[in-house]
Design an enzyme around this catalytic site. Structure first.
Site, short mmCIF file in Angstrom:
data_model
loop_
_atom_site.label_atom_id
_atom_site.label_comp_id
_atom_site.label_asym_id
_atom_site.label_seq_id
_atom_site.Cartn_x
_atom_site.Cartn_y
_atom_site.Cartn_z
N ASP A 295 0.86 -1.18 0.00
CA ASP A 295 0.00 0.00 0.00
C ASP A 295 0.90 1.23 0.00
O ASP A 295 1.66 1.43 0.94
CB ASP A 295 -0.88 -0.03 1.27
CG ASP A 295 -2.07 0.89 1.19
OD1 ASP A 295 -1.99 1.89 0.44
OD2 ASP A 295 -3.08 0.61 1.86
N ARG A 297 -0.24 4.38 -0.32
CA ARG A 297 -1.05 5.59 -0.12
C ARG A 297 -0.54 6.43 1.04
O ARG A 297 0.04 5.91 1.98
CB ARG A 297 -2.51 5.21 0.19
CG ARG A 297 -3.28 4.79 -1.02
CD ARG A 297 -4.68 4.32 -0.64
NE ARG A 297 -4.67 3.06 0.09
CZ ARG A 297 -5.76 2.41 0.45
NH1 ARG A 297 -6.95 2.91 0.18
NH2 ARG A 297 -5.68 1.26 1.09
N1 LIG Z 1 -2.47 -1.95 -6.47
C1 LIG Z 1 -3.74 -2.38 -6.46
N2 LIG Z 1 -4.70 -1.52 -6.10
C2 LIG Z 1 -5.97 -1.98 -6.07
C3 LIG Z 1 -6.30 -3.29 -6.43
N3 LIG Z 1 -7.64 -3.43 -6.32
C4 LIG Z 1 -8.11 -2.23 -5.90
N4 LIG Z 1 -7.11 -1.35 -5.75
C5 LIG Z 1 -7.13 0.02 -5.25
O1 LIG Z 1 -7.33 -0.05 -3.85
C6 LIG Z 1 -7.91 1.15 -3.38
C7 LIG Z 1 -9.05 0.80 -2.44
O2 LIG Z 1 -8.47 0.22 -1.34
P1 LIG Z 1 -9.08 -0.99 -0.57
O3 LIG Z 1 -7.90 -1.80 -0.08
O4 LIG Z 1 -10.14 -1.68 -1.37
O5 LIG Z 1 -9.84 -0.40 0.65
P2 LIG Z 1 -9.30 0.53 1.77
O6 LIG Z 1 -9.45 1.90 1.23
O7 LIG Z 1 -7.93 0.16 2.23
O8 LIG Z 1 -10.26 0.17 2.97
P3 LIG Z 1 -11.82 0.41 3.11
O9 LIG Z 1 -11.93 1.74 3.77
O10 LIG Z 1 -12.31 -0.68 3.97
O11 LIG Z 1 -12.42 0.39 1.74
C8 LIG Z 1 -8.32 1.93 -4.61
O12 LIG Z 1 -7.35 2.95 -4.82
C9 LIG Z 1 -8.23 0.90 -5.74
O13 LIG Z 1 -7.88 1.49 -6.98
C10 LIG Z 1 -5.25 -4.17 -6.81
O14 LIG Z 1 -5.44 -5.34 -7.09
N5 LIG Z 1 -3.99 -3.66 -6.81
#
Ligand SMILES: Nc1nc2c(ncn2[C@@H]2O[C@H](COP(=O)(O)OP(=O)(O)OP(=O)(O)O)[C@@H](O)[C@H]2O)c(=O)[nH]1
Ligand SMILES: [Zn+2]
Length: 363
Positions: A295, A297
């Site tokens: 992650d 972010r």
């Molecule tokens: N690198 C990558 N990013 C992904 C993938 N699938 C979804 N995403 C990204 O993951 C992000 C969403 O994160 P999530 O892990 O689903 O959820 P979260 O924000 O951590 O947690 P919640 O608040 O519970 O939704 C978005 O930016 C999506 O574009 C993937 O397979 N790989």
């Protein structure tokens, strides 16, 4: 005169240069390197860099080096020696795992053990910030600033740039306007622009939530595939609409739409990750093979915007305990975690299970 760009502006310029395939000069404690992103470097510039004295290396992350069975000798970066015959395609095949399974034997790769890997680390940090593959061609040069001036290249001190790259930029509201929506006619969209030339982020405000009470809030990370296209590979679209619908029902809330596509790696890299997932790797393994962390972010962007809007307490809609911890660490009190469990389907079952097992998401 204050016309000269400062370090924040220079790092934005460096990101833009790297995205276009233009090299930049990085300095650190009196040492300098000419740096180009492997993903965008063209053959002419590669030939020009090769014509300079010195030994260019390819800086890749330790994670990518592990996949390539190359020794990193540094916790973060490996410096791969580039053979005379190396072409742009060769550099890209080392940087991009797309064909790893088809052509598993790239090596044996020779990596540098001696010397300082910090410029290599800095080069990778810039590639990531430019949302490119984290791999850079790097050639140590003398007199970096003079070289940059002679060739019209951006030059900046990596030591000074680090704090800029690792601190959340102040966010300023550019504009807001009324936006009636199906979930609530009392909607308002705010646009926030960071001072570091990075992506803009959006805040959707529903109703007029009081600033001195916990607000129902969602930090939503952009997912073009899920939010817009209705992808079945994740749960983002239903989470986005579910959160807005609950805010509409309660008559108040704030949804931050953070442009951190693909958990901060950008849409192109996310599609590379999807392609690896089709080769059998899970979402976390795919990020690692590309050379990224699980992650990437920066959740502090969310707390920065909430504070700017005047909120200091939230009822946070998430299944991700790390978001709760980050908000608390950034000084926004989470009075309640509101689960957001929508959008499960047979095609995202394995993805959600991986997030629960490896990333700590609550099922
Ligand atoms: N690198 C990558 N990013 C992904 C993938 N699938 C979804 N995403 C990204 O993951 C992000 C969403 O994160 P999530 O892990 O689903 O959820 P979260 O924000 O951590 O947690 P919640 O608040 O519970 O939704 C978005 O930016 C999506 O574009 C993937 O397979 N790989
Ligand atoms: Zn998604």
């Amino acid at each position: 005169m204050h016309l000269r760009p400062d370090i924040t502006e220079l790092q934005a310029r460096a990101r833009a240069d790297l995205r276009m395939g233009v090299p930049v000069v990085l300095g650190l404690e009196g040492r300098f390197a000419l740096v180009a992103a492997a993903e965008t470097l063209g053959p002419q510039r590669l030939a020009d860099i090769r014509s300079l004295p010195g030994q260019p290396v390819l800086a890749i992350t330790a994670r990518r080096a592990e996949t390539l069975k190359a020794r990193a000798y540094d916790a973060q970066a490996a410096r791969v020696v580039i053979p005379e015959s190396a072409t742009c395609d060769w550099l890209r095949s080392l940087s991009d795992p797309a064909d790893d399974l088809m052509h598993p034997m790239k090596g044996p790769l020779q990596t540098l053990r001696e010397g300082d890997a910090r410029l290599a680390r800095a080069a990778i940090t810039f590639c990531k910030a430019a949302r490119l593959l984290p791999a850079a061609l790097l050639l140590e040069i003398d007199a970096g600033p003079a070289f940059a001036a002679e060739h019209g290249l951006t030059w900046l001190d990596a030591g000074a740039a680090y704090p800029v790259l690792h601190t959340t930029s102040p966010m300023n509201e550019v504009v807001h306007a009324r936006l009636p929506m199906t979930v609530s006619e009392a909607g308002r969209l705010h646009i926030y622009r960071p001072e570091d030339g990075g992506e803009e982020h959006y805040a959707v405000e529903i109703g007029s939530p009081p600033r001195d009470a916990p607000v129902l809030a969602r930090l939503h990370s952009a997912c073009f595939t899920g939010d817009i296209l209705g992808s079945l590979k994740c749960d983002c679209g239903p989470q986005l609409r579910g959160a807005l619908a609950q805010m509409g029902r309660e008559g108040a809330g704030v949804l931050l739409y953070l442009n951190q596509e693909g958990r901060g790696i950008g849409l192109a890299n996310k599609m590379r990750a999807y392609s690896l997932q089709d080769q059998g790797f899970d979402t976390v393994e795919a990020n690692h093979r590309l050379g990224f962390e699980d992650d990437e972010r920066d959740f502090r962007i969310g707390s920065e915007i909430l504070k700017r809007m005047g909120f200091s307490q939230v009822r946070l809609m998430t299944n991700n305990p790390k978001k709760v911890a980050m908000m608390e660490a950034a000084g926004v009190k989470v009075t309640e975690r509101v689960p957001l469990k929508v959008g499960q389907n047979p095609l995202n079952e394995a993805y959600l299970a991986t997030k629960a097992a490896k990333s700590g998401h609550l099922l």
